[in-house]
Each structure stands twice: as C-alpha cells, then as structure tokens.
Design a protein around this motif. Structure first.
Motif, mmCIF file in Angstrom:
data_model
loop_
_atom_site.group_PDB
_atom_site.id
_atom_site.type_symbol
_atom_site.label_atom_id
_atom_site.label_comp_id
_atom_site.label_asym_id
_atom_site.label_seq_id
_atom_site.Cartn_x
_atom_site.Cartn_y
_atom_site.Cartn_z
ATOM 1 N N VAL A 102 1.567 -6.696 3.159
ATOM 2 C CA VAL A 102 1.790 -6.695 1.709
ATOM 3 C C VAL A 102 1.177 -7.939 1.071
ATOM 4 O O VAL A 102 0.608 -7.871 -0.030
ATOM 5 C CB VAL A 102 3.292 -6.577 1.399
ATOM 6 C CG1 VAL A 102 3.559 -6.790 -0.086
ATOM 7 C CG2 VAL A 102 3.819 -5.206 1.819
ATOM 8 N N ALA A 103 1.260 -9.086 1.754
ATOM 9 C CA ALA A 103 0.642 -10.312 1.222
ATOM 10 C C ALA A 103 -0.871 -10.144 1.104
ATOM 11 O O ALA A 103 -1.480 -10.542 0.098
ATOM 12 C CB ALA A 103 0.983 -11.500 2.120
ATOM 13 N N LEU A 104 -1.499 -9.533 2.119
ATOM 14 C CA LEU A 104 -2.948 -9.290 2.050
ATOM 15 C C LEU A 104 -3.288 -8.319 0.930
ATOM 16 O O LEU A 104 -4.306 -8.465 0.250
ATOM 17 C CB LEU A 104 -3.449 -8.752 3.394
ATOM 18 C CG LEU A 104 -3.668 -9.803 4.479
ATOM 19 C CD1 LEU A 104 -3.805 -9.147 5.848
ATOM 20 C CD2 LEU A 104 -4.898 -10.645 4.171
ATOM 21 N N TRP A 105 -2.448 -7.323 0.711
ATOM 22 C CA TRP A 105 -2.680 -6.393 -0.397
ATOM 23 C C TRP A 105 -2.662 -7.131 -1.738
ATOM 24 O O TRP A 105 -3.475 -6.851 -2.621
ATOM 25 C CB TRP A 105 -1.629 -5.292 -0.396
ATOM 26 C CG TRP A 105 -1.820 -4.289 0.705
ATOM 27 C CD1 TRP A 105 -2.920 -4.124 1.491
ATOM 28 C CD2 TRP A 105 -0.872 -3.310 1.143
ATOM 29 N NE1 TRP A 105 -2.715 -3.112 2.398
ATOM 30 C CE2 TRP A 105 -1.478 -2.585 2.211
ATOM 31 C CE3 TRP A 105 0.422 -2.977 0.755
ATOM 32 C CZ2 TRP A 105 -0.822 -1.550 2.872
ATOM 33 C CZ3 TRP A 105 1.083 -1.942 1.401
ATOM 34 C CH2 TRP A 105 0.465 -1.237 2.457
ATOM 35 N N GLU A 106 -1.736 -8.083 -1.884
ATOM 36 C CA GLU A 106 -1.677 -8.836 -3.139
ATOM 37 C C GLU A 106 -2.900 -9.745 -3.297
ATOM 38 O O GLU A 106 -3.448 -9.879 -4.390
ATOM 39 C CB GLU A 106 -0.392 -9.659 -3.198
ATOM 40 C CG GLU A 106 0.865 -8.818 -3.401
ATOM 41 C CD GLU A 106 2.057 -9.668 -3.802
ATOM 42 O OE1 GLU A 106 1.951 -10.924 -3.765
ATOM 43 O OE2 GLU A 106 3.105 -9.088 -4.155
ATOM 44 N N LEU A 107 -3.338 -10.338 -2.203
ATOM 45 C CA LEU A 107 -4.496 -11.239 -2.269
ATOM 46 C C LEU A 107 -5.795 -10.481 -2.518
ATOM 47 O O LEU A 107 -6.644 -10.928 -3.297
ATOM 48 C CB LEU A 107 -4.619 -12.030 -0.959
ATOM 49 C CG LEU A 107 -3.635 -13.176 -0.733
ATOM 50 C CD1 LEU A 107 -3.788 -13.704 0.686
ATOM 51 C CD2 LEU A 107 -3.877 -14.288 -1.755
ATOM 52 N N LEU A 108 -5.954 -9.335 -1.867
ATOM 53 C CA LEU A 108 -7.235 -8.617 -1.889
ATOM 54 C C LEU A 108 -7.271 -7.480 -2.903
ATOM 55 O O LEU A 108 -8.353 -6.998 -3.242
ATOM 56 C CB LEU A 108 -7.534 -8.066 -0.495
ATOM 57 C CG LEU A 108 -7.616 -9.106 0.631
ATOM 58 C CD1 LEU A 108 -7.723 -8.415 1.987
ATOM 59 C CD2 LEU A 108 -8.788 -10.046 0.418
ATOM 60 N N ASP A 109 -6.104 -7.036 -3.330
ATOM 61 C CA ASP A 109 -5.995 -5.921 -4.284
ATOM 62 C C ASP A 109 -6.714 -4.678 -3.774
ATOM 63 O O ASP A 109 -7.322 -3.935 -4.541
ATOM 64 C CB ASP A 109 -6.552 -6.334 -5.657
ATOM 65 C CG ASP A 109 -6.113 -5.361 -6.757
ATOM 66 O OD1 ASP A 109 -5.034 -4.769 -6.607
ATOM 67 O OD2 ASP A 109 -6.854 -5.202 -7.746
ATOM 68 N N ASP A 110 -6.647 -4.463 -2.460
ATOM 69 C CA ASP A 110 -7.288 -3.304 -1.849
ATOM 70 C C ASP A 110 -6.544 -2.989 -0.547
ATOM 71 O O ASP A 110 -6.678 -3.723 0.439
ATOM 72 C CB ASP A 110 -8.759 -3.592 -1.561
ATOM 73 C CG ASP A 110 -9.505 -2.382 -0.997
ATOM 74 O OD1 ASP A 110 -8.863 -1.534 -0.344
ATOM 75 O OD2 ASP A 110 -10.724 -2.287 -1.215
#
Length: 321
Positions: A102-110
């Motif tokens: 979920v943290a990577l989703w927030e950082l990358l928006d993908d």
C-alpha cells in the motif's frame, strides 16, 4: 510454443489456493502471471481497503510470496512480507507486506508498478496482477433453512455454512485490469483453481472483459479441483456440482483439462462423465502431500501440470489425442 520453450501460463485465483498453483507452476516456467481476485474485505486487507480506499493487498501479497526466489534473499523477504504484528494496538494482525504494498501504491500511484517493485525485491519468478482496477464485493444467494437469502462480502461468502446457489460482483460491470486481459490473450495455458470456489475461483469469470478474454484467447484452460469437495462455502456440494456451478456462471468457457486428486473425488465415474460432457480430459493424480494434511504438494502438482501441458493424460503416460 516451441517444444523446448517454457509455456506462458496465467494462474487465476486468490489466497492459499492460488499460492498452491503458483508454487507448482514456478517449477515449470518463468513465463508466469498470477491474476488475483480483489474482493477481500476481511482482516488486515479489509481494514486497509476501508481506511485508504485501495485494492485489498492480502491475496496479491500471498501470490508474490509464492513466487519468491528460492534463495536466502528471496525466502527472507518472503517471510518479512508474510510477517504479522501482534499487539494490543492498531497494528495488530496487519501483515508487513500489506503495508509495504500500500505504501508503494501511494508513492507510485500505480498498483501494478508497486507490485512489480515488490516482485523485484523478492526475485519473483513471474508477475502478479489484480483482476480488476477497482476493489470489488461479492454478493451470493444462499439457501438457509430452506429459504433463499442474500449475503454480501467475500468473508461472509467464504465462511457461510449455507448452500451457495449463485454469486454476483459489486459493481456488476467492473473494469478488468488491462494488463490482466493482455496476459490471458498472450497465454498458452490458463490455470483456474484450486481455491475457495465461490469467493476466489469463480469471481474472475464475472469480470466481463476478463471473461471475454478467457473465451476468445487461444490459451487452453486447466481446471484444478480442490482437495476437499466440501468447505464452508461449498457445503453439501459434490465434485460434479463444483463443475456445474462453474458452468452456470461461465457457460461460454471451454475447459480443456481437469486435474483431480483421487482421494478428493466422491464418485470418479460421475466425474469422468461430467468432464467428458464438458469436452475436457480428466487427469487423476495424487497431488496432495503425503503427511495426511489437506495441502497440495508443489512437486506432485507440478508433475500433474506438466502431464497436462505435454498432453500426457493416460495412467501410464500415453499421449492423449
């Protein structure tokens, strides 16, 4: 596909069932894509989904863990991904991998790029994709005390002791993830199951674009039956009724092969007749572990898939057709 090439395989499902098929398929091919249900509404995934409005990460995390590199590096990161906190606070029972994804989703928006980054961290053999671009809910009609009633939510469907008659997705026409559709269209084989029949296996068939890809792709379809025909959500169902439920929900899907463990089949003759009526071939192989636990053995399941893919479907290795 050339005779010396590894097949391009797409595995559909979620949870422990998908982990079982991936653990076997990774021994056969690195051209492997897992397409994962995104309807989980319980536990850590459900809490993150409700709080942050994201795809539920839990089944995606489990698929990534199943594909990790078989090295100290890969196994260590896999164990970290699967680690759950135990506390009296808000972190209780959250999986580290869920938070990382979920943290990577927030950082990358993908979402897919985030999953690919976790895959690189694990040295994963293959990719993991969500089956839809939005979180989904499952609604089921069940028979309870002789009356038809409706229950909502993957957790409710997966744990019901009532007989499930049919399922639907909410929303009813969700957008399939484009890369999931592309993977199905490019596959040599699609493996469906094992897993929770109504809450993990069949939801893929109800996403219109994904269902259309499964019907129009040149990929052949292998259906893997569970090691127990009766679970909470398949209470009272025979092995044949599993196949009939699948056919009701996806009447246009052509299945080429069905893999079943003999100890999990209540009536082999009826199953054989049903499979042949579907236009498929039945492969009966021991694919469970030898310790008595109802869990798949990765090597045995891989051997069964290899027989299916190579068209060796007789009891003594005679080539079918």
């Amino acid at each position: 596909m050339g005779s010396g090439d590894a097949p391009a395989v797409v595995a559909l499902g979620g949870g422990h069932g998908l982990s079982a098929s991936l653990s076997a398929l990774r021994l056969m091919s690195d051209r492997l894509t897992a397409i994962v249900t995104v309807a989980d509404d319980g536990g850590s995934s459900g809490r993150l989904r409700e709080e942050l409005g994201v795809l539920p990460p839990g089944d995606l995390r489990m698929a990534l863990a199943a594909l990790c590199d078989d090295s100290e590096w890969g196994r260590t990161w896999r164990d970290l991904l699967q680690h759950r906190f135990t506390s009296t606070g808000d972190l209780d029972q959250h999986a580290v991998g869920n938070l990382l994804i979920v943290a990577l989703w927030e950082l990358l928006d993908d979402p897919v790029e985030g999953l690919d980054w976790v895959g690189r961290l694990l040295g994963a053999r293959g990719r993991v994709l969500p089956m839809a671009s939005v979180p989904l809910s499952i609604e089921a009609d069940v028979v309870r005390d002789g009356e038809l009633t409706t229950i909502v939510g993957q957790s409710a469907v997966g744990s019901t002791a009532s007989r499930v008659e049919s399922i639907r997705l909410i929303p009813s026409d969700p957008p399939a993830h484009p890369q999931a559709v592309e993977a199905v269209m490019a596959a040599d084989w699609v493996v469906l199951g094992p897993g929770s029949w109504f809450s993990s296996v069949m939801p893929h068939l109800l996403v219109p674009e994904l269902a259309e890809a499964l019907v129009t792709s040149k990929a052949r379809v292998c259906l893997t039956l569970n090691l127990a025909s009766e679970t909470d959500e398949t209470h009272g169902m025979t092995t044949v009724e599993h196949l009939r439920a699948l056919a009701r929900h996806a009447p246009d899907l052509h299945v080429d092969a069905v893999v079943a463990d003999p100890l999990a089949v209540d009536d082999p003759d009826l199953l054989l007749a049903e499979v042949e009526q579907m236009g498929a071939t039945l492969l009966m192989r021991q694919v469970r572990r030898g310790d008595g636990t109802p869990r798949h053995d990765a090597l045995r399941l891989a051997a069964a898939y290899r027989d299916v893919f190579d068209n060796f479907l007789g009891d003594v290795g005679t080539r079918s057709r």
